[in-house]
Design an enzyme around this catalytic site. Sequence first.
Site, PDB file in Angstrom:
ATOM      1  N   HIS A  14     -17.309   8.025  21.221  1.00 42.23           N
ATOM      2  CA  HIS A  14     -17.693   7.556  22.556  1.00 42.23           C
ATOM      3  C   HIS A  14     -16.787   6.381  22.926  1.00 42.23           C
ATOM      4  O   HIS A  14     -17.265   5.348  23.385  1.00 42.23           O
ATOM      5  CB  HIS A  14     -19.156   7.099  22.578  1.00 42.23           C
ATOM      6  CG  HIS A  14     -20.109   7.981  21.822  1.00 42.23           C
ATOM      7  ND1 HIS A  14     -20.870   7.526  20.773  1.00 42.23           N
ATOM      8  CD2 HIS A  14     -20.420   9.294  21.969  1.00 42.23           C
ATOM      9  CE1 HIS A  14     -21.615   8.522  20.293  1.00 42.23           C
ATOM     10  NE2 HIS A  14     -21.353   9.607  21.000  1.00 42.23           N
ATOM     11  N   GLU A  26     -26.009  14.789  15.273  1.00 47.29           N
ATOM     12  CA  GLU A  26     -24.974  15.576  15.963  1.00 47.29           C
ATOM     13  C   GLU A  26     -23.996  16.266  15.003  1.00 47.29           C
ATOM     14  O   GLU A  26     -22.902  16.645  15.409  1.00 47.29           O
ATOM     15  CB  GLU A  26     -24.206  14.679  16.937  1.00 47.29           C
ATOM     16  CG  GLU A  26     -25.061  14.195  18.101  1.00 47.29           C
ATOM     17  CD  GLU A  26     -24.219  13.544  19.197  1.00 47.29           C
ATOM     18  OE1 GLU A  26     -24.201  14.073  20.312  1.00 47.29           O
ATOM     19  OE2 GLU A  26     -23.576  12.507  18.921  1.00 47.29           O
ATOM     20  N   HIS A  68     -15.944  13.084  16.551  1.00 45.70           N
ATOM     21  CA  HIS A  68     -16.767  12.943  17.762  1.00 45.70           C
ATOM     22  C   HIS A  68     -16.943  11.459  18.028  1.00 45.70           C
ATOM     23  O   HIS A  68     -17.343  10.707  17.130  1.00 45.70           O
ATOM     24  CB  HIS A  68     -18.127  13.610  17.597  1.00 45.70           C
ATOM     25  CG  HIS A  68     -19.089  13.243  18.709  1.00 45.70           C
ATOM     26  ND1 HIS A  68     -18.744  13.358  20.034  1.00 45.70           N
ATOM     27  CD2 HIS A  68     -20.340  12.726  18.681  1.00 45.70           C
ATOM     28  CE1 HIS A  68     -19.752  12.926  20.783  1.00 45.70           C
ATOM     29  NE2 HIS A  68     -20.737  12.540  19.989  1.00 45.70           N
ATOM     30  N   HIS A 122     -21.037  11.273  28.143  1.00 47.86           N
ATOM     31  CA  HIS A 122     -21.381  11.093  26.725  1.00 47.86           C
ATOM     32  C   HIS A 122     -20.186  10.657  25.865  1.00 47.86           C
ATOM     33  O   HIS A 122     -20.250   9.610  25.231  1.00 47.86           O
ATOM     34  CB  HIS A 122     -21.984  12.410  26.206  1.00 47.86           C
ATOM     35  CG  HIS A 122     -22.315  12.423  24.749  1.00 47.86           C
ATOM     36  ND1 HIS A 122     -23.036  13.432  24.160  1.00 47.86           N
ATOM     37  CD2 HIS A 122     -22.008  11.587  23.748  1.00 47.86           C
ATOM     38  CE1 HIS A 122     -23.179  13.193  22.866  1.00 47.86           C
ATOM     39  NE2 HIS A 122     -22.545  12.073  22.585  1.00 47.86           N
TER      40      HIS A 122
HETATM   41 MN    MN Z   1     -22.477  11.467  20.573  1.00 48.07          MN
END
Ligand code: MN
Length: 233
Positions: free
Chosen positions: A96, A75, A94, A164
């Site tokens: 989660h 990613e 980024h 996500h």
């Molecule tokens: Mn991810």
Amino acid sequence: MNKAVLIDELVLANRILAHEGVLDAFGHVSVRDPDDANAFYLSCSRSPGLVATGDIMRFDLDGKILEGDGKPYLERVIHGAILKARPDVASVVHHHAPSVLPFALVETELRPVFHLGAVAGETVPVWDSQDAFGDTSLLVSDTPMATSLAAELGDRPAVLLKRHGAVCVGRDIAQAVFVSICMRDNAELLAKALALGEPSYLTPGEIAQAAAKHDGGAPVARAWEYWASRVRG
Ligand code: MN
């Protein structure tokens, strides 16, 4: 700032975000190369709490490897696309984070309910990969998806990825970390408040003033010193 100091700061950001529960086995944080606006630094594919200096690689904004021989994060295109779209941004997270994820699962908006929550913006937009790309693995693994995500972020400090995770950005590493942790705190508080009743949200005027008060400078430096001390023990 010389390169070695910047890399040390990026490694510390990985450790801080892992220690504070924003990043876990997955997720990543990057920083733009101060000597080349078209390049950025990011760890090889490794859990952030374990990242060390030798893991840091250098990429162009399309995610092509410029330096380093590790296996890159799939990613990484998220970082390149956002740095391309946002000249004002130098660091991208980024993640989660489990406390933030519920707001990427339901229609309830993630809005500031305490002063530090203001740094994540008046509302956090939600990007749904399903809209333009249909069924996928949900991983943002190619440039069209990453570019679409960057467009949803627009000029804001954060965006949610439906089913996500989230992306938080800042003008430097400390600000991106600050936005990430304050947004996590706000999400935790809002979820608790919603269980009790109708929360009192910050007004647009309060959000503007509170965000400006915590846009870099002494408050961010103070928080960074605190979070760094918790990592180092
Ligand atoms: Mn991810």
